[in-house]
Design a protein around this motif. Sequence first.
Motif, PDB file in Angstrom:
ATOM      1  N   HIS A 160      -2.643  -1.510 -10.345  1.00 49.01           N
ATOM      2  CA  HIS A 160      -1.716  -1.210  -9.250  1.00 49.01           C
ATOM      3  C   HIS A 160      -0.900  -2.434  -8.829  1.00 49.01           C
ATOM      4  O   HIS A 160       0.297  -2.330  -8.540  1.00 49.01           O
ATOM      5  N   VAL A 161      -1.581  -3.584  -8.732  1.00 50.83           N
ATOM      6  CA  VAL A 161      -0.934  -4.807  -8.252  1.00 50.83           C
ATOM      7  C   VAL A 161      -1.191  -5.915  -9.268  1.00 50.83           C
ATOM      8  O   VAL A 161      -2.349  -6.139  -9.665  1.00 50.83           O
ATOM      9  N   VAL A 188       2.256   1.796  -3.592  1.00 45.95           N
ATOM     10  CA  VAL A 188       1.188   2.239  -4.496  1.00 45.95           C
ATOM     11  C   VAL A 188       0.782   3.672  -4.163  1.00 45.95           C
ATOM     12  O   VAL A 188       0.529   4.491  -5.059  1.00 45.95           O
ATOM     13  N   GLN A 241       4.008   0.665  -8.516  1.00 44.30           N
ATOM     14  CA  GLN A 241       3.225  -0.560  -8.720  1.00 44.30           C
ATOM     15  C   GLN A 241       3.964  -1.761  -8.128  1.00 44.30           C
ATOM     16  O   GLN A 241       5.172  -1.692  -7.878  1.00 44.30           O
ATOM     17  N   LEU A 272      -8.020  -0.640  -4.870  1.00 45.16           N
ATOM     18  CA  LEU A 272      -6.971  -0.677  -5.901  1.00 45.16           C
ATOM     19  C   LEU A 272      -7.363  -1.636  -7.023  1.00 45.16           C
ATOM     20  O   LEU A 272      -8.221  -2.508  -6.850  1.00 45.16           O
ATOM     21  N   ARG A 279       0.835  -1.213   0.000  1.00 45.71           N
ATOM     22  CA  ARG A 279       0.000   0.000   0.000  1.00 45.71           C
ATOM     23  C   ARG A 279       0.869   1.262   0.000  1.00 45.71           C
ATOM     24  O   ARG A 279       0.536   2.245  -0.679  1.00 45.71           O
TER      25      ARG A 279
END
Length: 685
Positions: A532-533, A467, A472, A505, A464
């Motif tokens: 993001h992930v 991000v 990323q 996200l 977190r």
Amino acid sequence: MTTTALHDIAVRQIKGVSAPKQQELHAFGIVSVADLLEYFPFRYEDYRLRSLAEVKDGEKATVQGKIMSAPSLQRYGRGKSRLSCRAAVEHLLVTAVWFNRPFLQEQLMPGREITLTGKWDQHRRQLTVSDSEFPDKGTAKTGTLQPVYSVGGAITQAWMRKTIKQALDQYGAMIPEVLPHALTEKHKLIPGREAVMRMHLPDDVKAGQEARRRMAYEELFLFQLKLQAFRALTRDKMDGVAHTADNESIRSFVAGLPFELTGDQKKVINEIMYDMRQPSCMNRLLQGDVGAGKTVVAAVALYAAVKSGHQGALMVPTEILAEQHARTLERLLEPHGVQIGLLTGSLTDRKRRDVIAGLQMGLIDIVVGTHALIQEDVFFRSLGLVVTDEQHRFGVNQRSILRRKGMNPDVLTMTATPIPRTLAITAFGDMDVSTIRERPQGRKPIKTYWVKHDAMDRVLGFIRREVGEGRQAYVITPLIEESDKLDVQNAIDLHVQMQQAFPDLRVALLHGRLSASEKEAAMRSFAAGETHVLVATTVIEVGVDVPNATLMVIMDAERFGLSQLHQLRGRVGRAGYQSYCVLVADPKSETGQERMAVMTETDDGFEVARRDLELRGPGDFFGTKQSGLPDFKVADMAADFALLETARDDAAELVTRPDFWQLPEYAGLRLRLEREGIFQGDLLD
């Protein structure tokens, strides 16, 4: 080791080998007498007598004693038993214990001398016996080193020992001397026949070591002789493509790149350009750590091929990597009028036909592709340079097929699995080796941490944070779906967990069973910063380049090899941002803990490779089946590295001497080369 004579004698001819036993031996790959004599032990049992005073707790040892009490037999379970008696060994009274050998009870008579081999428990003064003998019967093993072979089925250790001894008695006199006298003298090697005998029946440790050194050298020398003879006879004399691109145009292209090349990149480009201008074939291995800038070097070489009026091909193992390389080459080369094509299995029929036609007519200068490049209907107008990326992913035949699509094109092989340079030169004896070690300017070392699964909350907090700063993250797992056999996180469940942990996200999933379009969509979204992930399997291991990704989390990291972990780590740290790799693992094995320690100690790929070689051995490291490296029976490329270098130098020197090709003393070696196809000019890969 042996001449054709022993290879022509069936193992059935050895006294005591019945037809059923012959079939059992065939299952081990033992067909001839030569095969059996070359079936060396992997260790030795030490039956030399020792004093109990020098035996450490838990050690195995052979001692002499006298039975002092009547034996006691206890039966328990189904067919299980414990037999014990007291024995005087030197000044100690010890308990000797045999499990599941009740038949020995009648032989254990008080006052009788006995030789015991077993594990010593110092605190209990107890020896758990694995082997015992009575001197009054005449000892067979006491005082010796006994070979231990890989056996199974109806082939027992005792039978294998007896049969190999019989083979030595029958055929030992026929074992020839393979090595030239000058080399055995130079390196003080024992004769070949004596070495084979001692490998199976060493008198002592020193004799066994001398035999192993001799046989290891012989294996390495014969391997190197093949490579060096090929180089002397074939490769250096093979008419290839003499590229004519002038220095000025190459310098102008390099000057126009959007970044400054490192010193290593410039040096490697000079080496490649020198080779490409020669009339003989280039066969060069370009190795460099992840993110070292090998693709740019390949782009310069491909540009030189096009400027010389030829075409280039770049073959990579995955479609994702092919698409990425195609985009990179378009960005670098299309402003200079170079046409780039992409050929992968997922193209529509129409697009595929257009690319193939463009290659045949010369409208496409450089094609990037996967295995689709080697299909029968793919032809080039004038293929001048073949580049293969991550060469260990391709079989020997696949690389050869692509090479044969041109008239002896130059070959540049790239790998991001660094090999210690001297080992690479030695192992790939028919290739020249270029190495990039410098990092591009602005790249920061990747910080690596090892945490256990119970620290997952901290890992989620770390994701977190990154991000939140606009970066990323990758989260990697070994499996796609749940497995009953392996207690590991799977990508599908992990994806759900990450979505629950980060409901605000965008979390995407990428694995090998998705369609090509689904993979492409997932990667494009991540590369564009829309995701993001990215939860993924090792499909992203090689070459994927997303500069904004700064965090690599690897779940169940102990399931991966060192080089694979390093490759995964190399997906981050590809820009100027500080990047991190978090290994989530609870390794129970010593090897797993060592891997975690190596990864947190260094991010130098060459050091990781060296440690990987120590942990895994060269067969796994190089990918023996695909690299063309032989599966040595005795030699170990990591442990015998100095011997390997010596063998290479000896072989290289020998093939340059006219007398090697003429004198009778080298006839046996020339015959071997003939059988290997060296004189037919077959390409080694």
